[in-house]
Design a protein around this motif. Sequence first.
Motif, mmCIF file in Angstrom:
data_model
loop_
_atom_site.group_PDB
_atom_site.id
_atom_site.type_symbol
_atom_site.label_atom_id
_atom_site.label_comp_id
_atom_site.label_asym_id
_atom_site.label_seq_id
_atom_site.Cartn_x
_atom_site.Cartn_y
_atom_site.Cartn_z
ATOM 1 N N PHE A 1 39.796 -56.284 -27.207
ATOM 2 C CA PHE A 1 40.650 -55.265 -27.841
ATOM 3 C C PHE A 1 42.084 -55.773 -27.045
ATOM 4 O O PHE A 1 42.341 -56.078 -26.196
ATOM 5 N N ILE A 2 42.967 -55.932 -28.365
ATOM 6 C CA ILE A 2 44.528 -56.138 -27.845
ATOM 7 C C ILE A 2 45.191 -54.671 -28.134
ATOM 8 O O ILE A 2 44.934 -54.095 -28.980
ATOM 9 N N VAL A 3 45.879 -54.454 -26.976
ATOM 10 C CA VAL A 3 46.687 -53.014 -27.175
ATOM 11 C C VAL A 3 48.142 -53.511 -26.912
ATOM 12 O O VAL A 3 48.443 -54.204 -25.954
ATOM 13 N N ARG A 4 48.828 -53.103 -27.975
ATOM 14 C CA ARG A 4 50.120 -53.204 -28.182
ATOM 15 C C ARG A 4 51.238 -51.986 -27.861
ATOM 16 O O ARG A 4 50.691 -51.255 -28.452
ATOM 17 N N GLY A 5 52.040 -52.051 -26.866
ATOM 18 C CA GLY A 5 52.678 -51.044 -26.834
ATOM 19 C C GLY A 5 54.352 -51.425 -27.020
ATOM 20 O O GLY A 5 54.627 -52.620 -27.552
ATOM 21 N N PRO A 6 55.312 -50.287 -26.769
ATOM 22 C CA PRO A 6 56.668 -51.026 -27.239
ATOM 23 C C PRO A 6 57.051 -52.052 -26.479
ATOM 24 O O PRO A 6 58.217 -52.571 -26.660
ATOM 25 N N ALA B 1 45.973 -45.919 -19.815
ATOM 26 C CA ALA B 1 46.931 -44.615 -19.541
ATOM 27 C C ALA B 1 46.524 -44.448 -18.384
ATOM 28 O O ALA B 1 47.623 -43.798 -17.510
ATOM 29 N N GLN B 2 45.177 -44.292 -17.870
ATOM 30 C CA GLN B 2 45.082 -44.051 -16.356
ATOM 31 C C GLN B 2 45.808 -44.876 -15.226
ATOM 32 O O GLN B 2 45.835 -44.257 -14.118
ATOM 33 N N THR B 3 46.073 -45.936 -15.272
ATOM 34 C CA THR B 3 46.686 -46.773 -14.176
ATOM 35 C C THR B 3 48.203 -46.901 -14.463
ATOM 36 O O THR B 3 48.689 -47.561 -15.613
ATOM 37 N N PRO B 4 49.185 -46.624 -13.856
ATOM 38 C CA PRO B 4 50.441 -46.305 -14.125
ATOM 39 C C PRO B 4 50.964 -47.784 -14.231
ATOM 40 O O PRO B 4 51.733 -48.183 -15.314
ATOM 41 N N ARG B 5 50.390 -48.972 -13.652
ATOM 42 C CA ARG B 5 51.178 -50.196 -13.920
ATOM 43 C C ARG B 5 50.554 -50.664 -15.094
ATOM 44 O O ARG B 5 51.792 -51.411 -15.708
ATOM 45 N N PHE B 6 49.733 -50.465 -15.804
ATOM 46 C CA PHE B 6 49.274 -50.776 -17.227
ATOM 47 C C PHE B 6 49.973 -49.878 -18.147
ATOM 48 O O PHE B 6 50.656 -50.542 -19.276
ATOM 49 N N ALA B 7 50.121 -48.589 -17.997
ATOM 50 C CA ALA B 7 51.052 -47.975 -18.924
ATOM 51 C C ALA B 7 52.490 -48.139 -18.949
ATOM 52 O O ALA B 7 53.157 -48.416 -19.979
ATOM 53 N N ASN B 8 53.043 -48.569 -17.787
ATOM 54 C CA ASN B 8 54.508 -49.186 -17.690
ATOM 55 C C ASN B 8 54.590 -50.297 -18.507
ATOM 56 O O ASN B 8 55.377 -50.514 -19.176
ATOM 57 N N ALA B 9 53.483 -51.030 -18.204
ATOM 58 C CA ALA B 9 53.743 -52.514 -18.856
ATOM 59 C C ALA B 9 53.948 -52.352 -20.363
ATOM 60 O O ALA B 9 54.388 -53.258 -20.914
ATOM 61 N N LEU B 10 53.025 -51.322 -20.965
ATOM 62 C CA LEU B 10 52.944 -51.121 -22.415
ATOM 63 C C LEU B 10 54.071 -50.742 -22.947
ATOM 64 O O LEU B 10 54.627 -50.887 -23.989
ATOM 65 N N GLY B 11 54.564 -49.539 -22.014
ATOM 66 C CA GLY B 11 55.917 -48.709 -22.336
ATOM 67 C C GLY B 11 55.406 -47.825 -23.422
ATOM 68 O O GLY B 11 54.616 -47.424 -23.774
ATOM 69 N N GLY B 12 56.482 -46.844 -23.536
ATOM 70 C CA GLY B 12 56.354 -45.655 -24.516
ATOM 71 C C GLY B 12 55.212 -44.386 -23.905
ATOM 72 O O GLY B 12 54.694 -44.745 -22.647
ATOM 73 N N SER B 13 54.568 -44.282 -24.964
ATOM 74 C CA SER B 13 53.466 -43.364 -24.533
ATOM 75 C C SER B 13 52.085 -43.651 -25.362
ATOM 76 O O SER B 13 52.302 -44.184 -26.184
ATOM 77 N N LEU B 14 51.073 -43.088 -24.839
ATOM 78 C CA LEU B 14 49.706 -43.424 -25.463
ATOM 79 C C LEU B 14 49.590 -43.391 -26.923
ATOM 80 O O LEU B 14 49.040 -44.275 -27.643
#
Lengths: 405, 405
Positions: free
Chosen positions: B57-62, B27-40
């Motif tokens: 760890f696999i992290v899945r976002g929308p 969440a600290q880095t916009p390009r990763f937060a954007n790639a995952l989409g949605g919110s934390l």
Amino acid sequence: MSHAATPYAPPPAYVPLQPPHVADLLAQTPRFANALGGSLHEWIVTEVGDGNLNLVFIVRGPLGSLVVKQSLPYVRCVGTSWPLSAQRAFFEYQALEKEYSLVPKHVPEPMLFLPENAAFIMEHLSPHIILRKGLIKGIHYLHLADHMSTFMAETLYKTSDFSTPTEEKRSQVALYSHNHSLCALTEQVIFEEPYESAKNNSWTSPQLDDLAEVLRTDKALRDEILQLRFQFQTNTEALLHGDLHTGSIMVTETETKVIDPEFAFYGPMGFDIGAYIGNLVMAFFSQDGHATPDNDREDYKAYILVQIKETWNLFKAKFVALWTSSALPVYQANRAGNFQDLFMRKLFTDSIRFAAAKTLRRIYGIAHVEDFKAIENNDLRAACERKATLFSIHLLKNTGSITNV
Amino acid sequence: MSHAATPYAPPPAYVPLQPPHVADLLAQTPRFANALGGSLHEWIVTEVGDGNLNLVFIVRGPLGSLVVKQSLPYVRCVGTSWPLSAQRAFFEYQALEKEYSLVPKHVPEPMLFLPENAAFIMEHLSPHIILRKGLIKGIHYLHLADHMSTFMAETLYKTSDFSTPTEEKRSQVALYSHNHSLCALTEQVIFEEPYESAKNNSWTSPQLDDLAEVLRTDKALRDEILQLRFQFQTNTEALLHGDLHTGSIMVTETETKVIDPEFAFYGPMGFDIGAYIGNLVMAFFSQDGHATPDNDREDYKAYILVQIKETWNLFKAKFVALWTSSALPVYQANRAGNFQDLFMRKLFTDSIRFAAAKTLRRIYGIAHVEDFKAIENNDLRAACERKATLFSIHLLKNTGSITNV
Ligand SMILES: Nc1ncnc2c1ncn2[C@@H]1O[C@H](COP(=O)(O)OP(=O)(O)O)[C@@H](O)[C@H]1O
Ligand SMILES: Nc1ncnc2c1ncn2[C@@H]1O[C@H](COP(=O)(O)OP(=O)(O)O)[C@@H](O)[C@H]1O
Ligand SMILES: [Mg+2]
Ligand SMILES: [Mg+2]
Ligand SMILES: [Mg+2]
Ligand SMILES: [Mg+2]
Ligand SMILES: [Mg+2]
């Protein structure tokens, strides 16, 4: 891709030392001032560097003497047009310390590294002379094979994987891999230029023009040299001196000291043994050029041949004894079976092959040796060099490299 | 004797990551937060590490997914009683970056190194599965030999002395020599324990007790293993992946990606090629254990044999093509004569020998492979393992003569 940080870099303010600076530097440290005795204005500083690369100052006081060696950021015998990292002073000092810890009898005592000057202070060897000069004069050194075999067995065995845990060994490889400018120089002047049309090359001409042409055109010879080069580039068997010719050894009738390890790096053991043996081979073939009506040098030629043989035999015996008494468990002789024997045979072959390469570069490349240069009659000199050349080519083409180990 | 500074050390505050931390980090880095989409709070974090050493760890976002891999300061599958430097995350990231720059098609994209956590962020490979699992299932991958030969030829050739100037090559050797804890682990578990009475060892018992005894007592076999170990310790031909088994490769029917280069170091090229080929050999010998009434696996066995042959043939062709098109002057093929041919023959022999050593360690040492473990009937499993063992011992004792596929 990132790089590991350089362990030492000369500071921007670094300048070549002049004799008065050298005296000032020593005066700053009481133990050196006391060793020299008297006071600063009584000290006599002489620059004696006869080598190709660096400045060497001898400082003499009423009570004693010391040596200061400084690396210049270029190749001294060529000039500023050929830059060369002055970091080498750091690696020379590291290697001197290591060698001195292993074989104090055969290494001048390193005393202080001077990071501000890419220089260091060491024991002044006196009345030692450079071995090469002694060999040209025809002096018999009775302990030479014993001493040099000890130096090589101790330094090569004790920095190898046979006795050094892998983490420590690889940390040291990490350190010395930064001395890469010196390795690059070796690769250029030993394994490359003599076999090319390089402007640094020279030979006794026109007498040896035919052989210089052989070096440039014989594909089978080039193959052998390329194998040695590749081995030099990819093998980290032990911490090598890296420049172990007879001009890097200072002797009296009873003492033998190895100086000048600025080319130190982790490489194939045969490169050091071959450097020393190759220089004995040149000493041998040059003797006819030093014969006089009262001394045909035949006895001395026999003495040098015995040196070569004894050096290897003693080296092998000492190396194997160290292996037997102090190997890490996995390499212990009772478990290593045939491996030790194979290793020693391969090392012998490697040494002979590197000796031959070392000989050829001294006759056709940059930086010739006094052994041949001191022969004033060019026809006589060329006749000696021709024999050394043919012998070296023969060795390279007929020592089938043992591919295992 | 001083050491070169470590290029990276985990900070004292370093702790193993938990899923919520992982989400916070991204969440600290916009390009990763954007790639995952949605919110934390919409992100789902799953720890999937099935390997022996690290957390994955696999992290899945929308909108997308990412992978975070963290090194622990010990061997995960054993526990804190077996410490292992978490520096390896740094070297894994360095090696991933290098491999990705050379063969982006076959490496997950490395995105960010996290020095505070001995961790890094990379592309999530999906729907790729681990190749080993595919081979157990009997899936045909049509491009596998083409892809793996490209990966090995590009990474090994382009980090070798054939194409890399010596200063750059030796700087990289300096860097990776600091990854020595991982090399020490390889030396212990591959080249040592299977041939000793080590408590980490296990095998299918009592069926293979006789062969386990052969490994511990056959002096000729021990000699061959010792030669390989010494080569592993003293050879720096290229930057290796260092752990190139079929569990370090993720595939779909059309894509092949190599993960997990935490063992990266400069070593003998045959070690990587042998790791891959040795794992194909195990896949081959395990097939009888996976046969069912409707599928005797004979076709699949033939497929794997073709894989082995094709991988080497394609590798050799690609490696030689790179050599021909882009060698440094001194190694150019027209000047290298017979050297290239000798080199390729030796590399083939090395690869086979390392393949055999890799196979034996997986049957008698620590860390067995799913290919054999998945065979539920122990007699059947042991029969497969026996064939793989006898084949490997035969290769090790008879490779002097093999120079062709
Ligand atoms: N410790 C020493 N004691 C006495 N003389 C020395 C010492 N070190 C070097 N010299 C002299 O200086 C010369 C050059 O030294 P060397 O270390 O070989 O420098 P270079 O690296 O330039 O070849 C030697 O040939 C020797 O005459
Ligand atoms: N980039 C990735 N994309 C998808 N899954 C991955 C990725 N990296 C690792 N994995 C999964 O995590 C497992 C362990 O990863 P690996 O890097 O092999 O860890 P270790 O070093 O502990 O063996 C792999 O077998 C795979 O299932
Ligand atoms: Mg010198
Ligand atoms: Mg000199
Ligand atoms: Mg010198
Ligand atoms: Mg893994
Ligand atoms: Mg791993």
